[in-house]
Scaffold this active site. Sequence first.
Site, PDB file in Angstrom:
ATOM      1  N   ASP A 145       0.779  -1.059   0.066  1.00 27.03           N
ATOM      2  CA  ASP A 145       0.056   0.020  -0.141  1.00 27.03           C
ATOM      3  C   ASP A 145       0.974   1.185  -0.173  1.00 27.03           C
ATOM      4  O   ASP A 145       2.055   1.180   0.467  1.00 27.03           O
ATOM      5  CB  ASP A 145      -0.839  -0.009   1.194  1.00 27.03           C
ATOM      6  CG  ASP A 145      -2.323   1.077   1.203  1.00 27.03           C
ATOM      7  OD1 ASP A 145      -3.049   0.407   0.499  1.00 27.03           O
ATOM      8  OD2 ASP A 145      -1.990   2.065   1.404  1.00 27.03           O
ATOM      9  N   ASN A 171      -4.679  -4.584  -7.334  1.00 29.51           N
ATOM     10  CA  ASN A 171      -6.037  -4.097  -6.941  1.00 29.51           C
ATOM     11  C   ASN A 171      -5.899  -2.536  -6.736  1.00 29.51           C
ATOM     12  O   ASN A 171      -6.976  -1.806  -6.628  1.00 29.51           O
ATOM     13  CB  ASN A 171      -6.230  -4.556  -5.309  1.00 29.51           C
ATOM     14  CG  ASN A 171      -7.347  -3.799  -4.811  1.00 29.51           C
ATOM     15  OD1 ASN A 171      -8.555  -4.235  -5.200  1.00 29.51           O
ATOM     16  ND2 ASN A 171      -7.062  -3.151  -3.597  1.00 29.51           N
ATOM     17  N   TYR A 181     -11.716   7.081 -15.540  1.00 30.58           N
ATOM     18  CA  TYR A 181     -11.843   5.908 -14.906  1.00 30.58           C
ATOM     19  C   TYR A 181     -12.325   4.785 -15.833  1.00 30.58           C
ATOM     20  O   TYR A 181     -11.500   3.650 -15.858  1.00 30.58           O
ATOM     21  CB  TYR A 181     -12.713   6.038 -13.689  1.00 30.58           C
ATOM     22  CG  TYR A 181     -12.816   4.889 -12.935  1.00 30.58           C
ATOM     23  CD1 TYR A 181     -12.042   4.523 -11.744  1.00 30.58           C
ATOM     24  CD2 TYR A 181     -13.727   4.035 -13.044  1.00 30.58           C
ATOM     25  CE1 TYR A 181     -11.947   3.328 -10.979  1.00 30.58           C
ATOM     26  CE2 TYR A 181     -13.924   2.740 -12.160  1.00 30.58           C
ATOM     27  CZ  TYR A 181     -13.250   2.561 -11.223  1.00 30.58           C
ATOM     28  OH  TYR A 181     -12.917   1.429 -10.388  1.00 30.58           O
ATOM     29  N   LYS A 204      -9.865   1.367 -16.669  1.00 28.71           N
ATOM     30  CA  LYS A 204     -10.226   0.174 -16.452  1.00 28.71           C
ATOM     31  C   LYS A 204     -10.384  -0.542 -17.812  1.00 28.71           C
ATOM     32  O   LYS A 204     -10.070  -1.754 -17.844  1.00 28.71           O
ATOM     33  CB  LYS A 204     -11.650   0.321 -15.890  1.00 28.71           C
ATOM     34  CG  LYS A 204     -11.529   0.591 -14.281  1.00 28.71           C
ATOM     35  CD  LYS A 204     -10.401  -0.220 -13.567  1.00 28.71           C
ATOM     36  CE  LYS A 204     -10.052   0.159 -12.135  1.00 28.71           C
ATOM     37  NZ  LYS A 204      -9.200  -0.479 -11.203  1.00 28.71           N
ATOM     38  N   THR A 233     -16.835   0.596   0.315  1.00 30.43           N
ATOM     39  CA  THR A 233     -15.634   0.680   0.951  1.00 30.43           C
ATOM     40  C   THR A 233     -15.508   1.974   1.642  1.00 30.43           C
ATOM     41  O   THR A 233     -16.359   2.833   1.294  1.00 30.43           O
ATOM     42  CB  THR A 233     -14.573   0.795  -0.322  1.00 30.43           C
ATOM     43  OG1 THR A 233     -14.905   1.683  -1.108  1.00 30.43           O
ATOM     44  CG2 THR A 233     -14.846  -0.670  -0.997  1.00 30.43           C
TER      45      THR A 233
END
Length: 254
Positions: free
Chosen positions: A37, A86, A151, A155, A186
């Site tokens: 991370d 991810n 975005y 993707k 989330t």
Amino acid sequence: MFDLNGKRAVVTGAGSGIGRAIATLFAAQGAHVAVLDIGEAAAREVVEEIRGAGGQATAHACNVTRQADVIATFDAIGPIDILVNNAGIAHIGKADTTAEADFDRVIDVNVKGVYNCLHAGIPGLRANGGGVIVNMASVAAWVGVSERFAYSTAKGAVMAMTLSVAKDCLADRIRCNSISPGRVHTPFVDGFLAKNYAGREAEMFEKLSKTQPIGRMARPDEVAKLALYLCSDDAAFITGTDYPIDGGFITLQG
């Protein structure tokens, strides 16, 4: 089923949300998980959770947009069996309202970041005699989603990279698939609502939830379970495929 004992897994963006759910589930299934991370504190917190539950994990602060940083991190980890790409960021805007700096930032993290991890991770998978890659795509790569220009672009690229890697790595016994979530509850969603709809969070959360035909958002652990299947030996015949997990968003609208 879905046993990962003895496997070494790398999960990027694992400090929160879907990545955290994947890391903790993989560790519970026996994998040794490298938690990557950009925030070192977040990575360490996840590792503490995993170790507290009896699992094995190490924390690695890593900015996936910097290739030298990524290569150094993967070199320190060594040969791996599983790579889950991810890490990613979101952006709201149309083609004519997205600033160049914002477009570059989304591409840098969501496309270049995946490339950097593939570039650094595939040699480690190959050295280990093969393995599995799962890339996090999105329903935004499948259908038009309002004000998600950058975005969706990113993707869509992730989905194309998945197919390319799956083809190129057949001889290396490396499988590569992607997952396309719909809306997932989330911390990002909560932060977005608090920032943009202060005082109306519950109302807007319900509205966003209803955009999925099933009537709710996914939970991070539901996406993690799909990743677990794809990364396990039970999915040994699956490569070059994208898996929507979207409550019917792609196919049941209207």
